[in-house]
Design a protein around this motif. Structure first.
Motif, PDB file in Angstrom:
ATOM      1  N   ASN A   1       0.639  -1.217  -0.296  1.00  0.00           N
ATOM      2  CA  ASN A   1      -0.119  -0.008   0.187  1.00  0.00           C
ATOM      3  C   ASN A   1       1.058   1.316  -0.456  1.00  0.00           C
ATOM      4  O   ASN A   1       0.265   2.031  -0.137  1.00  0.00           O
ATOM      5  CB  ASN A   1      -0.980   0.411   1.394  1.00  0.00           C
ATOM      6  CG  ASN A   1      -1.940  -0.915   1.215  1.00  0.00           C
ATOM      7  OD1 ASN A   1      -2.847  -0.884   0.312  1.00  0.00           O
ATOM      8  ND2 ASN A   1      -1.847  -1.871   2.075  1.00  0.00           N
TER       9      ASN A   1
ATOM     10  N   ASP B   1      -6.703  -1.072  -8.087  1.00  0.00           N
ATOM     11  CA  ASP B   1      -5.114  -2.538  -7.183  1.00  0.00           C
ATOM     12  C   ASP B   1      -5.314  -3.125  -8.758  1.00  0.00           C
ATOM     13  O   ASP B   1      -5.812  -3.482 -10.113  1.00  0.00           O
ATOM     14  CB  ASP B   1      -6.782  -3.280  -6.542  1.00  0.00           C
ATOM     15  CG  ASP B   1      -7.224  -2.335  -5.127  1.00  0.00           C
ATOM     16  OD1 ASP B   1      -6.065  -1.558  -4.794  1.00  0.00           O
ATOM     17  OD2 ASP B   1      -8.206  -3.105  -4.892  1.00  0.00           O
TER      18      ASP B   1
ATOM     19  N   CYS C   1      -3.033   0.338  -4.850  1.00  0.00           N
ATOM     20  CA  CYS C   1      -2.135  -0.507  -4.221  1.00  0.00           C
ATOM     21  C   CYS C   1      -1.957  -1.908  -4.877  1.00  0.00           C
ATOM     22  O   CYS C   1      -2.211  -2.307  -6.281  1.00  0.00           O
ATOM     23  CB  CYS C   1      -3.538  -1.338  -3.289  1.00  0.00           C
ATOM     24  SG  CYS C   1      -3.017  -2.938  -2.048  1.00  0.00           S
TER      25      CYS C   1
END
Length: 241
Positions: free
Chosen positions: A82, A173, A206
């Motif tokens: 992250n 993501d 992420c």
């Protein structure tokens, strides 16, 4: 009923038998046993294969699967990053990191065919290694055919691929779908460099990845880069014959 058998058309073609993915959120053991028997009865003269991923915390589900003949093949460890990548590694000057081009399809497929030993297909004793290798080759080449993956990063040495990083993007993501490095150049920081390149050149919030619990080199790599553990799943396979 909070589970379903979904036919996987691509794996059906790869394995030469009907393949289903079993997706489960909850399970009634008695009903599941009946549904599995119905599936078997509908394939009395046809080979079929079922695979499923189940959280290691879902005790009732994976115990039920084991009682009905599913075999535990692997434990999938999930990690995510992250923040910023931690470690730095200076690459050899003759290695270039870039996004993939169509002309590298066959060479990249060869890397995938020849350099995997930990995948669930390789760990399943009922799937021959040659077939497992071919699945990985076709998996990667599907990127160049526009059938799988959103981005791919390559490592080139003397203008030839020696590593690849296949990626999916969902809701900002970045998911590492598959990563491979030619065994002849492993240990030179190529995997780290490809992940760093993706981190720096693809917009995302992420980076997520799953790897086999027995693949200690991969786990150590991700942890060195700053990835942290986020969960784990058991991987089950069922072959009717």
């Amino acid at each position: 009923m909070n589970y379903s058998f979904r036919k996987d058309e691509w794996l059906t073609k790869q394995l030469g038998k009907v393949v289903y993915q079993l997706i489960i959120s909850e399970m009634n053991a008695e009903l599941f046993f009946q549904d599995l028997e119905n599936l078997k009865n509908n394939h009395t003269n046809v080979k079929f294969f079922v695979f499923s991923k189940v959280s290691t915390h879902a005790l009732d589900i994976w115990q039920c699967l084991e009682k009905t003949g599913f075999k535990l093949i692997d434990t999938n460890v999930k990690l995510e990053l992250n923040g910023n990548i931690l470690s730095e590694w200076e690459l050899q000057k003759d290695i270039e990191i870039c996004f993939a081009e169509k002309k590298y399809q066959k060479a990249t497929g060869k890397i995938a065919r020849d350099n995997f030993i930990y995948s669930r297909f390789h760990l399943d004793p009922l799937i021959k290694n040659d077939l497992a290798n071919q699945i990985k080759k076709n998996w990667v080449e599907n990127y160049f055919l526009g059938k799988r993956g959103d981005k791919m990063v390559l490592a080139l040495m003397d203008v030839e691929p020696v590593g690849f990083l296949q990626l999916n993007i969902k809701d900002k993501d970045l998911f590492i779908d598959l990563i491979g490095v030619d065994k002849k150049v492993q240990g030179k920081g190529i995997a780290s460099a490809m992940i760093r390149y993706a981190d720096q050149n693809i917009e995302h919030s992420c980076i997520k990845v799953g790897t086999q619990i027995g693949n200690l080199p991969s786990i150590k790599l991700y942890q060195k880069l700053g990835f942290v553990l986020s969960g784990s799943d058991y991987v089950f396979h069922y072959h009717n014959r």
